[in-house]
Write an enzyme that holds these catalytic residues in place. Sequence first.
Site, PDB file in Angstrom:
ATOM      1  N   LEU A 192       0.892  -1.218   0.109  1.00  0.00           N
ATOM      2  CA  LEU A 192       0.026   0.003  -0.053  1.00  0.00           C
ATOM      3  C   LEU A 192       0.905   1.304   0.225  1.00  0.00           C
ATOM      4  O   LEU A 192       1.574   1.469   0.808  1.00  0.00           O
ATOM      5  CB  LEU A 192      -0.846  -0.024   1.283  1.00  0.00           C
ATOM      6  CG  LEU A 192      -2.232   0.929   1.433  1.00  0.00           C
ATOM      7  CD1 LEU A 192      -2.997   0.626   0.015  1.00  0.00           C
ATOM      8  CD2 LEU A 192      -2.911   0.563   2.591  1.00  0.00           C
ATOM      9  N   GLY A 198      27.186  -1.356  38.796  1.00  0.00           N
ATOM     10  CA  GLY A 198      27.508  -0.519  39.617  1.00  0.00           C
ATOM     11  C   GLY A 198      28.889  -0.961  40.599  1.00  0.00           C
ATOM     12  O   GLY A 198      29.109  -0.305  41.766  1.00  0.00           O
ATOM     13  N   ASP A 224      15.763  -1.878  20.102  1.00  0.00           N
ATOM     14  CA  ASP A 224      14.386  -2.268  19.506  1.00  0.00           C
ATOM     15  C   ASP A 224      13.384  -3.384  20.165  1.00  0.00           C
ATOM     16  O   ASP A 224      12.450  -3.256  20.210  1.00  0.00           O
ATOM     17  CB  ASP A 224      14.801  -2.793  18.238  1.00  0.00           C
ATOM     18  CG  ASP A 224      15.170  -1.600  17.127  1.00  0.00           C
ATOM     19  OD1 ASP A 224      14.582  -0.683  17.156  1.00  0.00           O
ATOM     20  OD2 ASP A 224      15.843  -1.804  16.258  1.00  0.00           O
ATOM     21  N   ASN A 276       5.755   2.587  13.610  1.00  0.00           N
ATOM     22  CA  ASN A 276       7.282   3.096  13.627  1.00  0.00           C
ATOM     23  C   ASN A 276       7.868   3.685  12.531  1.00  0.00           C
ATOM     24  O   ASN A 276       9.006   3.584  12.444  1.00  0.00           O
ATOM     25  CB  ASN A 276       8.195   1.940  14.417  1.00  0.00           C
ATOM     26  CG  ASN A 276       8.527   1.125  13.373  1.00  0.00           C
ATOM     27  OD1 ASN A 276       7.613   0.461  12.816  1.00  0.00           O
ATOM     28  ND2 ASN A 276       9.849   0.833  13.585  1.00  0.00           N
TER      29      ASN A 276
END
Length: 395
Positions: free
Chosen positions: A70, A230, A167, A94
């Site tokens: 389309l 950390g 993603d 998106n």
Amino acid sequence: MTALEGVKVICVGQFYFAPYCSMLMARLGADVIKVEAPEGDPYRRLPTVDHDGFPIQFRFLNSGKRTIRLDLKQPGGQEILRNLVRTADVLVQNLSPGAMDRRGLGYEQLSAINPALIMASGTGFGSFGPYAGQPAMDLTIQARSAIMSTTGFADGAPVRTGPSVVDFVAGTHMLSGVLAALFQRTRTGRGQHVEVALQDAIIPSLTSNIAGLLSEATESHERTGNRHGGLAVAPYNAYRTNDGWIAVLCPTDAHWRRLCELMADPATDDPRFAAMSGRCADIDEVDAIVERWTSARPKDLLAQMLVEAGIPSAPVVTLPELLEDPHVRERGVLRTVTDEQGSFMTIGSPLFLSDSPMVEPWRAREVGADTDEVLTNELGMSVDDIAKLREAGVI
């Protein structure tokens, strides 16, 4: 019955972000119609193809979906999408920021046609903020969101993560938003707009790294290699074995004591290592002790010993090893499907619902393979109507 039986989804998505969201919905039983530009999804043209010449990435993310061609740049293509939206439950997209709005296909326009529509839009940075509207991909978001600067070793360059974590994390967040909106619609009867930004979705994964930066009780390091982000847990690393590597961590003092019993190394008797704070302060020595033990043994034997002792660990497997892993095969997230054309590999579903069996995916189709069927059965178009649209380049 499946969880999303009767839910119609239109996916105007490309690459990984929105297609992963709609793939998960297809596995949950939704009827997903993938809308592609005349040239098809860009991932149809990647050089990584299967034995039959079909692009593997596209097949993984788009099996189990109907597909129509389309041209949304043409008024005729826009009108067809509007007509499909009239009976749709969800539209996920998106495209580049603002593309749907520029074509008169934004949420305000589509919700006027179907107030029950849930539209999910994925972008790099969202609809507000200084970076809103900027194009983005997994790599650029990793760069902009401190994923690269916190990946790799302290004396090396920033590194992109191996997998496309941004993603896929964002696609999972998009699914969560859509499912929440579907649930709310059962009480309000109204749809809504769901917005997911790649950067927003990945930032929470930096929790340990940010804690290391903000804590005044520990020294902050931007890149910590395979150590805790950390530097607040030790041991926590990948250690050499005599045939590869193994990842080992001791998140509590009890785990450390059990590891000490296995290693039987007198060096572990040092009182500095009794508590987590001490082990973190002398992390290099702790790592040396652990690797002295692991380097003399094969990774699979070590993994067995550590599992039996209740210590979190895993051999570092290669991609070929992963594809042959008996647990991965039995779970079926990577699955081989056989049809009349032969066999192909695709993604199953990481979601296991006790009362909603996964819908087995069919082979991803060529671009526009279902265009005529969708226009005929969904919109009631005649053969002549479809022929005119094709002649005009709309489909």
